[in-house]
Design a protein around this motif. Structure first.
Motif, PDB file in Angstrom:
ATOM      1  N   GLY A   1      78.034  16.907  42.677  1.00 50.02           N
ATOM      2  CA  GLY A   1      76.947  16.288  41.907  1.00 50.02           C
ATOM      3  C   GLY A   1      76.121  17.266  41.098  1.00 50.02           C
ATOM      4  O   GLY A   1      75.114  16.890  40.504  1.00 50.02           O
ATOM      5  N   GLN A   2      76.529  18.552  41.062  1.00 54.40           N
ATOM      6  CA  GLN A   2      75.761  19.552  40.293  1.00 54.40           C
ATOM      7  C   GLN A   2      76.334  19.612  38.875  1.00 54.40           C
ATOM      8  O   GLN A   2      76.964  20.590  38.472  1.00 54.40           O
ATOM      9  N   TYR A   3      76.075  18.558  38.132  1.00 54.33           N
ATOM     10  CA  TYR A   3      76.666  18.409  36.805  1.00 54.33           C
ATOM     11  C   TYR A   3      76.250  19.523  35.840  1.00 54.33           C
ATOM     12  O   TYR A   3      77.056  19.998  35.039  1.00 54.33           O
TER      13      TYR A   3
ATOM     14  N   SER B   1      71.907  16.179  37.487  1.00 53.37           N
ATOM     15  CA  SER B   1      72.621  16.167  38.769  1.00 53.37           C
ATOM     16  C   SER B   1      72.757  14.736  39.268  1.00 53.37           C
ATOM     17  O   SER B   1      72.103  13.820  38.768  1.00 53.37           O
ATOM     18  N   ALA B   2      73.608  14.579  40.267  1.00 53.15           N
ATOM     19  CA  ALA B   2      73.839  13.241  40.823  1.00 53.15           C
ATOM     20  C   ALA B   2      72.677  12.799  41.701  1.00 53.15           C
ATOM     21  O   ALA B   2      72.576  11.636  42.067  1.00 53.15           O
ATOM     22  N   TYR B   3      71.805  13.729  42.065  1.00 57.90           N
ATOM     23  CA  TYR B   3      70.734  13.419  43.014  1.00 57.90           C
ATOM     24  C   TYR B   3      69.505  12.818  42.347  1.00 57.90           C
ATOM     25  O   TYR B   3      68.618  12.326  43.023  1.00 57.90           O
ATOM     26  N   SER B   4      69.457  12.919  41.043  1.00 61.23           N
ATOM     27  CA  SER B   4      68.251  12.444  40.368  1.00 61.23           C
ATOM     28  C   SER B   4      68.611  11.775  39.043  1.00 61.23           C
ATOM     29  O   SER B   4      69.535  12.219  38.345  1.00 61.23           O
ATOM     30  N   ASP B   5      67.878  10.719  38.713  1.00 62.71           N
ATOM     31  CA  ASP B   5      68.117  10.035  37.449  1.00 62.71           C
ATOM     32  C   ASP B   5      67.374  10.710  36.298  1.00 62.71           C
ATOM     33  O   ASP B   5      67.603  10.400  35.136  1.00 62.71           O
TER      34      ASP B   5
END
Lengths: 327, 464
Positions: A293-295, A74-78
């Motif tokens: 961002g929920q890839y 997701s875009a929220y975490s690396d």
């Protein structure tokens, strides 16, 4: 009358048989052709470049995409963690709208494919007759296909506006107020309206391909049938339709691929609405998931789409190659 | 012969085209992010009200080949800003390419561009101390603007919503002192003998009388995807009922589902639509048509900020600007002012190749003259959130603010993961209007939408 037509068809069959017999009687002709083909077969390594490019830029990213659908990307975490079938559980969960989205996509594909083919065929039959300004008519029908889908979407959004749109204003002006509807904002009509606009846009393209198919049919068949007294319908059903089937198969494949991948028309007209997912299709849903961002869920949806396309593709290849003769 | 000539001509034009294309890219590449002239920060004083700040210096040579791109949602970039943009180009030579995206598509497009690392030089985004971290990840995706000359002028309350760890990452675009309130046609209210409602029942009564007079009571525009969500600012009623509620939501110890005030709010909103107070076309109406619809007399009220009077006057000069009054959103019997220091803001994309030029643009837009020009020329801008911006409250607007002494921060500012879900909530509410979802289901879905973001963001309150 039917006897005469049968007689004509038998004549055709006989002519075809004669052609085959001639080939059998003169095998050197076929042999010569085969030798020529064999000489023209290129070495296998000629294909390696194309295969490598295809593998690296198409196949591999596809595989990686499928791989990501088993993670929490997701875009929220690396960080990336393996989550098994969690994303697929989400996709097929009863609490979510994804099943409706998949159904919408399949429904869109089925209906637009059938209607584009039927209307395209009717138009192609009409526009292969000797009529005045033939090319102009063909041009007008084909024109929507060359316009940008987004522009068409925006124009139709205005035309279908329930209050001030051209369509409803027209209905009201001729006293047919009851036909003035909320085309794009009612849950009953929105999906149908989107499909109608898409059919309007795509039918000219299908018509053009079918015109090419119809024009490639030899006029001898029609003349023979006419001598035997065949009418327009018989000519279509016994000559045009069977001989245009391979072309129809091609247009069907094109329509199915387009339908499963449809995005821009839905995006421009309704963006998936009104409501939660009235007109949402797979690619608009994937786009929104990437947007938020929920890839991982997005790639899971893409993977589901991939499987559907493989199944549909294999089925279509099987149907299309059923009558082909393998040497 | 003719064919040969045609082929030769086409070939020549192709070669020329290729050469021209190569030449252009070469010149652009050779001058990336060239510093613009110092005059950019010193726009000349405006003498007349109708003209944009005049150029003080001739075009600077250093920024000639730079074009900065600025993407924002429809209604965020005003005509006045584009006029200022032309002046900015005159002064600095830096061109500004405004990319205005329909509001219902903007958020998806912006986030896709940011997440793909291919965003415009400047992008518009809603400020909020929570969502600029969780949604935009400004520490990674935006440029720190704390050291800019105008940074100290930003209103502290607005700056908080644009800052992370004391670093300022954005510049406000709009007047955040304004709030979403019910704007109404004063003369129509006087004609019908109506007074400002103080609770939901009175509001329904007002709507009924307006409807009986042949006027559609409320202009609503669901098709934009966001405007109808502004009605949920009445959720401040839940904060008033329990001041710890926003914190409980942020700590994941409370939910939207089951909250009495929120259920009432959605139920009442649906009721307004069902009773016909929003007319027949509220699903397809567009926000941009609101001023003209009020000016025409077809509609009596609309949820709007405090600039509607000027916009209605612009749509129809015979409609006096001060004929528009305001009262607070009366859902849940709310009588407090819903304040929100969050609003559309400009951010510079960290991956931009024109960061210096983009900074010059922000500096230009925050100058005294530009702020004055925006305030004078944009009806809804009464007090831009800068210490050097002029104030332009009319008596009607001042009366409105004075009437409601209690101020409560809206959920958009006080509750985590609420603002990023705005468009999804809009889709849910649209489904509610169509009868596909109940108010309870909408609330349940808001909890789900927030949880999805929180889990993805590894928020400890959701990942214990």
């Amino acid at each position: 009358m039917p006897l005469r037509i049968l007689h004509g068809i038998n004549k055709l069959k006989t002519a075809l048989k004669r052609g085959c017999l001639a080939a059998v009687r003169q095998p050197h002709l076929i042999k010569g052709t085969n030798n020529m083909n064999k000489n023209r077969i290129y070495p296998r390594y000629f294909a390696y470049g194309a295969l490598i490019i295809y593998f690296v830029f198409f196949f591999l990213p596809g595989l990686i995409g499928v791989g990501y659908s088993f993670t929490d990307w997701s875009a929220y975490s690396d960080e990336l963690h393996y989550v098994g079938f969690q994303n697929f559980k989400t996709v097929f969960s009863a609490d979510e709208n994804y099943m409706k989205i998949i159904t919408n996509t399949l429904e869109f594909t089925l209906i637009t494919t059938i209607l584009k083919n039927v209307i395209g065929l009717i138009l192609a039959l009409l526009l292969t007759k000797s009529i005045r300004l033939l090319n102009m008519h063909r041009g007008i029908v084909f024109m929507p296909s060359v316009l940008s889908t987004l522009i068409i979407g925006m124009i139709f959004k205005s035309i279908l506006d329930p209050k001030s749109g051209l369509l409803n204003s027209f209905f009201r002006s001729i006293g047919l107020d009851m036909l003035a509807q909320k085309w794009l904002v009612s849950s009953e009509l929105a999906f149908g309206s989107v499909m109608a606009v898409d059919i309007w846009r795509g039918v000219g393209y299908i018509m053009t391909i079918l015109i090419a198919g119809i024009l490639s049919i030899s006029s001898d068949y029609y003349e023979a049938a006419a001598i035997d007294g065949a009418g327009g319908w018989k000519k279509f059903w016994y000559i045009t339709f069977p001989l245009i089937l391979p072309t129809l198969a091609t247009t069907t494949v094109l329509n199915v691929i387009y339908g499963l991948k449809v995005f821009d028309m839905v995006y421009a007209l309704t963006n998936g609405g009104p409501g939660k997912a009235t007109t949402e299709v797979l690619y608009t849903a994937v786009f929104k998931k990437f947007g938020t961002g929920q890839y991982a869920v997005g790639t899971a949806l893409s993977s589901v789409m991939f499987v559907i396309m493989i199944i549909v593709g294999m089925y279509m290849i099987r149907v299309m190659t059923k009558n082909e003769v393998v040497e | 012969m003719k064919k040969k000539l045609l082929v030769s001509l086409l070939s020549c034009s192709m070669v020329l085209g290729m050469l021209a294309g190569c030449g252009q890219s070469a010149s652009t590449d050779s001058a990336p992010a060239a510093p613009a002239a110092d005059t950019a920060s010193e726009p000349a004083a405006t003498e007349t009200e109708a003209e944009a700040p005049a150029a003080e210096a001739p075009a600077a040579d250093s920024g000639e080949d730079v074009t900065i791109t600025f993407m924002a949602s429809q209604d965020w970039i005003q005509d006045a800003e584009m006029e200022l943009g032309e002046k900015f180009t005159e002064q600095t030579g830096i061109k500004v390419d405004y990319q205005i995206v329909p509001s219902d598509q903007y958020e998806s497009l912006l986030m896709t561009k940011i997440n793909a690392g291919e965003c415009t030089d400047i992008f518009g985004g809603q400020s909020s101390q929570f969502s600029i971290v969780t949604q935009f990840d400004v520490e990674k995706n935006a440029v720190d603007l704390s050291g800019e000359s105008w940074a100290g002028n930003v209103d502290p309350a607005a700056a908080v919503e644009l800052s992370v760890d004391g670093k300022l990452y954005g510049q406000p675009i709009q007047d955040v002192s304004a709030c979403w309130a019910v704007a109404y046609n004063i003369s129509l209210f006087d004609e019908l003998g109506l007074s400002i409602p103080t609770n939901y029942a009175e509001f329904c009564d007002v709507c009924e009388q307006i409807k009986a007079a042949g006027v559609i009571p409320i202009y609503e525009c669901v098709s934009d995807g966001w405007h109808h969500v502004c009605w949920t600012e009445a959720a401040i009623a839940a904060t008033q009922a329990d001041p710890s509620y926003p914190d409980a939501l942020n700590n994941n110890t409370a939910t939207f589902e089951g909250n009495k005030e929120l259920t009432t709010m959605f139920t009442q909103l649906k009721e307004l639509a069902d009773l016909g107070y929003m007319g027949d076309n509220y699903m397809s109406n567009e926000y941009a048509d609101a001023p003209a619809s009020i000016a025409s007399g077809e509609y009596a009220m609309v949820l709007y900020n405090q600039g509607l009077g000027a916009e209605v006057n612009a749509a129809d000069p015979s409609f006096p600007e001060d004929n528009i009054g305001y009262f607070v959103n009366p859902l849940c019997d709310n009588q407090a002012l819903n304040v929100n220091y969050c609003g559309p803001s400009r951010f510079i994309f960290s991956g931009s190749k024109n960061i210096d030029a983009a900074k010059k643009y922000l500096e230009f837009m925050a100058s005294d003259e530009s702020l004055a020009y925006m305030t004078e020329n944009v009806g809804k801008f009464n007090q831009l959130p800068f210490s050097n911006a002029p104030s332009a409250y009319s008596k009607v607007v001042q009366d409105f603010y004075d009437r409601y002494p209690t101020k409560v921060a809206v959920f958009q500012a006080s509750v985590k993961y609420y603002n990023p879900a705005w468009m999804d909530i809009g889709a849910d509410m649209s489904a509610m209007f169509l009868g596909e979802m109940t108010p309870d289901e909408v609330l349940k879905d808001i909890d789900k939408l927030r949880a999805e973001q929180a889990v993805a963001a590894s928020d400890p309150a959701w990942n214990q």
